[in-house]
Design a protein around this motif. Sequence first.
Motif, PDB file in Angstrom:
ATOM      1  N   UNK A  52     -43.385  45.551   6.929  1.00  0.00           N
ATOM      2  CA  UNK A  52     -42.283  44.792   6.334  1.00  0.00           C
ATOM      3  C   UNK A  52     -42.324  43.327   6.755  1.00  0.00           C
ATOM      4  N   UNK A  53     -42.958  43.041   7.894  1.00  0.00           N
ATOM      5  CA  UNK A  53     -42.980  41.661   8.403  1.00  0.00           C
ATOM      6  C   UNK A  53     -44.010  41.535   9.521  1.00  0.00           C
ATOM      7  N   UNK A  54     -44.360  40.289   9.831  1.00  0.00           N
ATOM      8  CA  UNK A  54     -45.209  39.954  10.970  1.00  0.00           C
ATOM      9  C   UNK A  54     -44.508  38.911  11.825  1.00  0.00           C
ATOM     10  N   UNK A  55     -44.526  39.104  13.128  1.00  0.00           N
ATOM     11  CA  UNK A  55     -44.079  38.092  14.084  1.00  0.00           C
ATOM     12  C   UNK A  55     -45.323  37.400  14.623  1.00  0.00           C
ATOM     13  N   UNK A  56     -45.347  36.073  14.572  1.00  0.00           N
ATOM     14  CA  UNK A  56     -46.490  35.318  15.089  1.00  0.00           C
ATOM     15  C   UNK A  56     -45.983  34.361  16.167  1.00  0.00           C
ATOM     16  N   UNK A  57     -46.579  34.429  17.354  1.00  0.00           N
ATOM     17  CA  UNK A  57     -46.076  33.637  18.486  1.00  0.00           C
ATOM     18  C   UNK A  57     -47.225  33.172  19.366  1.00  0.00           C
ATOM     19  N   UNK A  58     -46.959  32.130  20.140  1.00  0.00           N
ATOM     20  CA  UNK A  58     -47.947  31.602  21.074  1.00  0.00           C
ATOM     21  C   UNK A  58     -47.241  30.792  22.148  1.00  0.00           C
ATOM     22  N   UNK A  98     -45.319  44.088  12.687  1.00  0.00           N
ATOM     23  CA  UNK A  98     -46.437  43.858  13.590  1.00  0.00           C
ATOM     24  C   UNK A  98     -46.290  42.520  14.300  1.00  0.00           C
ATOM     25  N   UNK A  99     -46.979  42.378  15.431  1.00  0.00           N
ATOM     26  CA  UNK A  99     -46.876  41.173  16.259  1.00  0.00           C
ATOM     27  C   UNK A  99     -48.268  40.589  16.484  1.00  0.00           C
ATOM     28  N   UNK A 128     -40.918  47.459  21.162  1.00  0.00           N
ATOM     29  CA  UNK A 128     -39.934  47.211  20.116  1.00  0.00           C
ATOM     30  C   UNK A 128     -40.513  47.150  18.699  1.00  0.00           C
ATOM     31  N   UNK A 129     -41.840  47.008  18.588  1.00  0.00           N
ATOM     32  CA  UNK A 129     -42.422  46.820  17.265  1.00  0.00           C
ATOM     33  C   UNK A 129     -43.594  47.782  17.038  1.00  0.00           C
ATOM     34  N   UNK A 130     -44.166  47.742  15.835  1.00  0.00           N
ATOM     35  CA  UNK A 130     -45.168  48.741  15.428  1.00  0.00           C
ATOM     36  C   UNK A 130     -46.454  48.633  16.235  1.00  0.00           C
ATOM     37  N   UNK A 131     -46.979  47.445  16.375  1.00  0.00           N
ATOM     38  CA  UNK A 131     -48.186  47.196  17.150  1.00  0.00           C
ATOM     39  C   UNK A 131     -48.228  45.719  17.538  1.00  0.00           C
ATOM     40  N   UNK A 168     -55.941  46.551  10.846  1.00  0.00           N
ATOM     41  CA  UNK A 168     -54.714  47.105  11.405  1.00  0.00           C
ATOM     42  C   UNK A 168     -53.674  47.129  10.294  1.00  0.00           C
ATOM     43  N   UNK A 169     -53.125  48.299  10.013  1.00  0.00           N
ATOM     44  CA  UNK A 169     -52.144  48.426   8.923  1.00  0.00           C
ATOM     45  C   UNK A 169     -52.651  47.774   7.640  1.00  0.00           C
ATOM     46  N   UNK A 170     -53.927  48.007   7.344  1.00  0.00           N
ATOM     47  CA  UNK A 170     -54.584  47.503   6.129  1.00  0.00           C
ATOM     48  C   UNK A 170     -54.743  45.986   6.103  1.00  0.00           C
ATOM     49  N   UNK A 171     -54.544  45.335   7.232  1.00  0.00           N
ATOM     50  CA  UNK A 171     -54.833  43.905   7.367  1.00  0.00           C
ATOM     51  C   UNK A 171     -56.110  43.732   8.173  1.00  0.00           C
ATOM     52  N   UNK A 172     -57.014  42.899   7.689  1.00  0.00           N
ATOM     53  CA  UNK A 172     -58.212  42.561   8.462  1.00  0.00           C
ATOM     54  C   UNK A 172     -57.870  41.386   9.373  1.00  0.00           C
ATOM     55  N   UNK A 173     -57.913  41.639  10.674  1.00  0.00           N
ATOM     56  CA  UNK A 173     -57.528  40.620  11.653  1.00  0.00           C
ATOM     57  C   UNK A 173     -58.714  40.339  12.571  1.00  0.00           C
ATOM     58  N   UNK A 174     -59.064  39.058  12.707  1.00  0.00           N
ATOM     59  CA  UNK A 174     -60.101  38.627  13.639  1.00  0.00           C
ATOM     60  C   UNK A 174     -59.464  37.826  14.765  1.00  0.00           C
ATOM     61  N   UNK A 175     -60.113  37.825  15.914  1.00  0.00           N
ATOM     62  CA  UNK A 175     -59.614  37.042  17.033  1.00  0.00           C
ATOM     63  C   UNK A 175     -60.732  36.527  17.914  1.00  0.00           C
ATOM     64  N   UNK A 176     -60.604  35.284  18.339  1.00  0.00           N
ATOM     65  CA  UNK A 176     -61.515  34.685  19.316  1.00  0.00           C
ATOM     66  C   UNK A 176     -60.645  34.056  20.392  1.00  0.00           C
TER      67      UNK A 176
END
Length: 273
Positions: A52-58, A98-99, A128-131, A168-176
Amino acid sequence: MKITKLNNIPIHTIPYKKVIPSRLHVKGVLPLQDHYWPVLEGKVDELPEELDALIVASDLQGHMESDEGLKLMGEIFPEELKLLIEIEYPNLNINKVGVLLCGDLFALEHRRGGIGDVRSIYHAFKKHFKWVAGVAGNHDMIGTDNSKVKEFQFEKDIYYFENGNKTISELSISGVGGIIGPIRKMNRWKEEEFLNAIKKQCLKKPDILLIHEGPDFKEKELFGNSSVRKTLENSPPTLVCFGHRHWKTPFHCLANGTQLLNLEERTVLLVRE
């Protein structure tokens, strides 16, 4: 997935404490000052049905009060976000949020800088959240001297990227994770290797790329790393989320269609348009 709108006016601000500059320190007094953390709303053209939503933080480099005294901001902040969503977005299912974390989640109480274990922040968001998925900043460790990274990567619903990709949850996520710098220090890369890692992840055409050290945007006097920008400009377009250096405005696009979302000292809630 593309951001179609981002409101620069916060939907809410959350009080926290941040260390003041060293020149203002008073001996025997904890050098913390009250600040307010902005939460912005962004709209995206699509999200998978699982979300339903994504939380993005840094750069959650502060502290918050709790019944047990001061705690790292990231240990208390997730519960505040959960309450905010439940009140302001009653149609969202909190179990379908998701977070995404872009690093620098640790802070000292007595001075700026420092490095520390941030597993407790990931666990707080997961509660508190899905992943929760994220990368390291230059102030983060997973266990002493990153000794627990491999173990941490096997924890359920936690996705910690050193240099990789996951659906993850049908989203392709990359990270470096990490930044460019002397490799004798933790979470540092040689410049060429860091840029090559970003390039290789972009070639996988992820929906989202998480990094800590982000690009610059010279036309708007938004500071960052020019080499990172050039690499992104010459790669397939994606949504890049990052922190490390604060931008006065959080969102810009490169000529190739890549979208840049700066999360240093702000958090964005992404929902369907």
